[in-house]
Design an enzyme around this catalytic site. Structure first.
Site, PDB file in Angstrom:
ATOM      1  N   ASP A  16      13.127  47.601  -9.104  1.00  0.00           N
ATOM      2  CA  ASP A  16      13.417  48.788  -9.916  1.00  0.00           C
ATOM      3  C   ASP A  16      12.842  50.040  -9.251  1.00  0.00           C
ATOM      4  OD1 ASP A  16      14.006  47.689 -13.096  1.00  0.00           O
ATOM      5  OD2 ASP A  16      13.074  46.307 -11.683  1.00  0.00           O
ATOM      6  N   ASP A  72      10.347  46.338  -3.443  1.00  0.00           N
ATOM      7  CA  ASP A  72      10.310  46.364  -4.901  1.00  0.00           C
ATOM      8  C   ASP A  72      11.766  46.441  -5.380  1.00  0.00           C
ATOM      9  OD1 ASP A  72       9.246  46.690  -7.538  1.00  0.00           O
ATOM     10  OD2 ASP A  72       9.586  48.846  -7.351  1.00  0.00           O
ATOM     11  N   ASP A  77       7.906  52.093  -5.050  1.00  0.00           N
ATOM     12  CA  ASP A  77       7.845  53.451  -5.608  1.00  0.00           C
ATOM     13  C   ASP A  77       6.676  53.645  -6.567  1.00  0.00           C
ATOM     14  OD1 ASP A  77       9.192  51.691  -7.464  1.00  0.00           O
ATOM     15  OD2 ASP A  77       9.673  53.474  -8.638  1.00  0.00           O
TER      16      ASP A  77
END
Length: 218
Positions: free
Chosen positions: A13, A11, A170
């Site tokens: 960000d 991922d 996240d």
């Protein structure tokens, strides 16, 4: 028993890049224009992965329903696009990790829900990210995470025989997508999680507290 990955997908960000401050700057720009109270880093940090919608919901609360959401969203995105890498940096340890993957000839890529025009503009500021093998954004395909298709498509682009791909993210949607794609799912606990405790309900294969924890598996 986990075996060494022969590919990694990340991922963007909250996993590779600490982008929260620039996203928060965009939110506060919109709030200031509407004469609303500004929000602090502590307030918006763990909302940053939820994009413009999540940030605007944080800033305006229930009042957002009575406002022109699309206009506010456009103001947010315009400011963010024009100031996309003022305070954005790599998370500590990411550069070492990516360089080690390159050293071991383990291909890696990015799969994000960030729109392509913002993804491509942002990675231009980071030469190391420009060296990745594949970048899939939130609008590259009709499907986006938590659907597994973006991860599977990225894996196809890597052209690996018998892939053992790990996906690091996240957010719960990252882990759901990785599990559905039969990839090893890794929670980046240093990212923008609502809570570390809650993330243990996501059924991930691995939890890491810092990027360099992954070196133990290489």
């Amino acid at each position: 028993m986990l075996t060494k990955p022969n590919a990694m997908l990340f991922d963007l960000d909250g996993t590779l890049l600490e982008t929260a401050k620039d996203l928060g700057n965009a939110l506060n720009h919109v709030l200031l224009a509407k004469e609303r109270p500004l929000v602090t880093y502590e307030q918006y940090r763990n909302i940053a992965s939820d994009g413009a919608k999540g940030m605007l919901e944080l800033g305006f609360g229930e009042e957002l329903e009575s406002l022109d959401f699309e206009s506010l969203r456009q103001q947010f995105l315009t400011h963010y696009e024009n100031n996309i890498c003022v305070d954005t940096i790599f998370f500590e340890g990411i550069e070492t990790l990516l360089n080690e993957l390159n050293q071991q000839s383990i291909p890696w890529g990015i799969v994000t829900n960030k729109p392509e025009f913002l993804t491509q503009k942002l990675i231009q500021f980071f030469p190391l990210l420009q060296a990745c093998k594949v970048v899939i954004s939130g609008d590259s395909l009709p499907e986006r995470k938590p659907h597994p298709k973006p991860l599977l498509y990225a894996q196809e682009q890597l052209e690996i025989q018998s892939p053992n791909t790990w996906y690091i993210g996240d957010a719960q949607r990252d882990i759901e997508a990785a599990n559905a794609a039969n990839m090893t799912s890794v929670v980046a606990e240093y990212g923008y999680l609502p809570s570390i405790q809650e993330s243990h309900n996501w059924l991930a294969d691995i939890h890491i507290r810092q990027p360099l924890d992954l070196l133990a598996f290489l």
